[in-house]
Design an enzyme around this catalytic site. Structure first.
Site, PDB file in Angstrom:
ATOM      1  N   ASP A   1     -50.185  -9.715 -18.934  1.00  0.00           N
ATOM      2  CA  ASP A   1     -50.475 -10.765 -17.964  1.00  0.00           C
ATOM      3  C   ASP A   1     -50.676 -10.172 -16.562  1.00  0.00           C
ATOM      4  O   ASP A   1     -50.293 -10.779 -15.559  1.00  0.00           O
ATOM      5  CB  ASP A   1     -49.378 -11.849 -17.979  1.00  0.00           C
ATOM      6  CG  ASP A   1     -49.335 -12.571 -19.328  1.00  0.00           C
ATOM      7  OD1 ASP A   1     -50.403 -12.924 -19.831  1.00  0.00           O
ATOM      8  OD2 ASP A   1     -48.225 -12.746 -19.876  1.00  0.00           O
TER       9      ASP A   1
ATOM     10  N   HIS B   1     -52.701 -17.813 -17.344  1.00  0.00           N
ATOM     11  CA  HIS B   1     -51.298 -17.645 -17.739  1.00  0.00           C
ATOM     12  C   HIS B   1     -50.479 -18.763 -17.098  1.00  0.00           C
ATOM     13  O   HIS B   1     -50.650 -19.055 -15.906  1.00  0.00           O
ATOM     14  CB  HIS B   1     -50.789 -16.273 -17.301  1.00  0.00           C
ATOM     15  CG  HIS B   1     -49.369 -16.035 -17.718  1.00  0.00           C
ATOM     16  ND1 HIS B   1     -49.019 -15.810 -19.043  1.00  0.00           N
ATOM     17  CD2 HIS B   1     -48.219 -16.018 -17.000  1.00  0.00           C
ATOM     18  CE1 HIS B   1     -47.700 -15.661 -19.109  1.00  0.00           C
ATOM     19  NE2 HIS B   1     -47.195 -15.782 -17.906  1.00  0.00           N
TER      20      HIS B   1
ATOM     21  N   ASN C   1     -58.067 -14.115 -17.846  1.00  0.00           N
ATOM     22  CA  ASN C   1     -56.985 -14.757 -18.586  1.00  0.00           C
ATOM     23  C   ASN C   1     -56.424 -15.894 -17.744  1.00  0.00           C
ATOM     24  O   ASN C   1     -56.486 -15.876 -16.522  1.00  0.00           O
ATOM     25  CB  ASN C   1     -55.871 -13.726 -18.844  1.00  0.00           C
ATOM     26  CG  ASN C   1     -54.711 -14.294 -19.646  1.00  0.00           C
ATOM     27  OD1 ASN C   1     -54.917 -15.058 -20.601  1.00  0.00           O
ATOM     28  ND2 ASN C   1     -53.496 -13.944 -19.281  1.00  0.00           N
TER      29      ASN C   1
ATOM     30  N   SER D   1     -51.827 -19.191 -13.313  1.00  0.00           N
ATOM     31  CA  SER D   1     -52.580 -18.137 -12.624  1.00  0.00           C
ATOM     32  C   SER D   1     -53.798 -17.786 -13.458  1.00  0.00           C
ATOM     33  O   SER D   1     -53.691 -17.639 -14.681  1.00  0.00           O
ATOM     34  CB  SER D   1     -51.724 -16.875 -12.469  1.00  0.00           C
ATOM     35  OG  SER D   1     -50.519 -17.153 -11.786  1.00  0.00           O
TER      36      SER D   1
HETATM   37  C1  GAR Z   1     -51.982 -22.071 -22.220  1.00  0.00           C
HETATM   38  O1  GAR Z   1     -50.947 -22.738 -21.528  1.00  0.00           O
HETATM   39  C2  GAR Z   1     -52.192 -20.692 -21.645  1.00  0.00           C
HETATM   40  O2  GAR Z   1     -51.950 -20.619 -20.265  1.00  0.00           O
HETATM   41  C3  GAR Z   1     -51.165 -19.881 -22.402  1.00  0.00           C
HETATM   42  O3  GAR Z   1     -51.232 -20.376 -23.707  1.00  0.00           O
HETATM   43  C4  GAR Z   1     -51.554 -21.775 -23.659  1.00  0.00           C
HETATM   44  C5  GAR Z   1     -52.670 -22.012 -24.642  1.00  0.00           C
HETATM   45  O4  GAR Z   1     -52.985 -23.382 -24.752  1.00  0.00           O
HETATM   46  N1  GAR Z   1     -51.458 -18.481 -22.341  1.00  0.00           N
HETATM   47  C6  GAR Z   1     -50.546 -17.530 -22.235  1.00  0.00           C
HETATM   48  O5  GAR Z   1     -49.348 -17.740 -22.285  1.00  0.00           O
HETATM   49  C7  GAR Z   1     -51.103 -16.122 -22.091  1.00  0.00           C
HETATM   50  N2  GAR Z   1     -50.085 -15.201 -21.739  1.00  0.00           N
HETATM   51  P1  GAR Z   1     -54.318 -23.833 -25.490  1.00  0.00           P
HETATM   52  O6  GAR Z   1     -54.394 -23.043 -26.810  1.00  0.00           O
HETATM   53  O7  GAR Z   1     -54.133 -25.294 -25.733  1.00  0.00           O
HETATM   54  O8  GAR Z   1     -55.471 -23.525 -24.597  1.00  0.00           O
END
Ligand code: GAR
Length: 215
Positions: free
Chosen positions: A145, A109, A107, A136
């Site tokens: 997470d 995060h 993942n 991370s």
């Molecule tokens: C990203 O910033 C990712 O780190 C976060 O969602 C966004 C997705 O962007 N993920 C989380 O918060 C997971 N807990 P994207 O759809 O443009 O890749």
């Protein structure tokens, strides 16, 4: 060639960065399937743009988290993927799911974990007056997470900048770091042994690795 499955919920900008790296050969793997738990999201358009097979599995259609996760596994396991990548997948996963894919599930995060698991990480970092924020990449266990960290990318917060600007800067780090980690995993340079991340000497990363980004 290693086989990858990517799970998304939204915009899919990380999916696009990963797909590009697969296309150029920087990641020696193919994306076999993209699964979104949300219909009509931009990530599905991006999957189409890269000619990737995609499926929507809507969590609302299932009575419980376990049933939804089983529906995901029913699609994922026949592919026998080497790696399952959460790329903005905004569902908590059951321990059956994370245990089944242990060592193959990663993942990204948007925080310097263990700070700010969950949602609204950027807002929290700004409101707390943090000097640093970041991303991370970690192997996934059953905690939200949670799981052994592979690497972190950090930036300095500019207090005069908006949350939108900070999100944008964080995305730049994500798009640089995530494909690089995935490439190393696909090459066998990074593995999970028990609850420890093992780095081969050829890896771009190593124990307690954190890179500072001037983005
Ligand atoms: C990203 O910033 C990712 O780190 C976060 O969602 C966004 C997705 O962007 N993920 C989380 O918060 C997971 N807990 P994207 O759809 O443009 O890749």
């Amino acid at each position: 060639m290693k086989k990858i499955v990517v799970l998304i919920s939204g915009s899919g900008s990380n999916l696009e960065a990963i797909a590009k790296a697969c296309q150029t050969g920087n990641i020696p793997a193919t994306i076999e399937l993209v699964i979104s738990n949300q219909p009509n999201v931009k990530g599905l358009d991006r999957a189409k743009k890269f000619h990737l097979m995609s499926k929507v599995i809507e969590h609302q259609q299932y009575n419980s988290r376990e049933e939804f996760d089983q529906a995901l596994l029913d699609q994922i396991l026949p592919i026998e993927p080497d790696l399952v990548i959460l790329a903005g997948f905004m569902r908590i996963l059951s321990s059956n799911f994370t245990d089944t894919l242990s060592g193959k599930l990663i993942n990204i995060h948007p925080s310097l974990l263990p700070d700010y698991p969950g949602l609204n990480t950027h807002k929290q970092a700004i409101e707390n007056g943090d000097l640093m924020h970041g991303v991370s990449v970690h192997y996934v266990n059953s905690e939200l997470d949670g799981g052994p960290i592979i690497t972190q990318g950090a930036l300095k917060i500019d207090p005069s900048q908006s949350e939108a600007k900070l999100i944008n800067r964080i995305h730049k780090i994500e798009h640089a770091v995530y494909p690089k980690v995935i490439a190393d995993i696909a090459k066998g340079y990074i593995t999970l042994k028990g609850d420890q991340v093992k780095f081969e000497s050829d890896s771009n990363f190593g124990p307690n690795h954190m890179e500072f980004f001037n983005v």
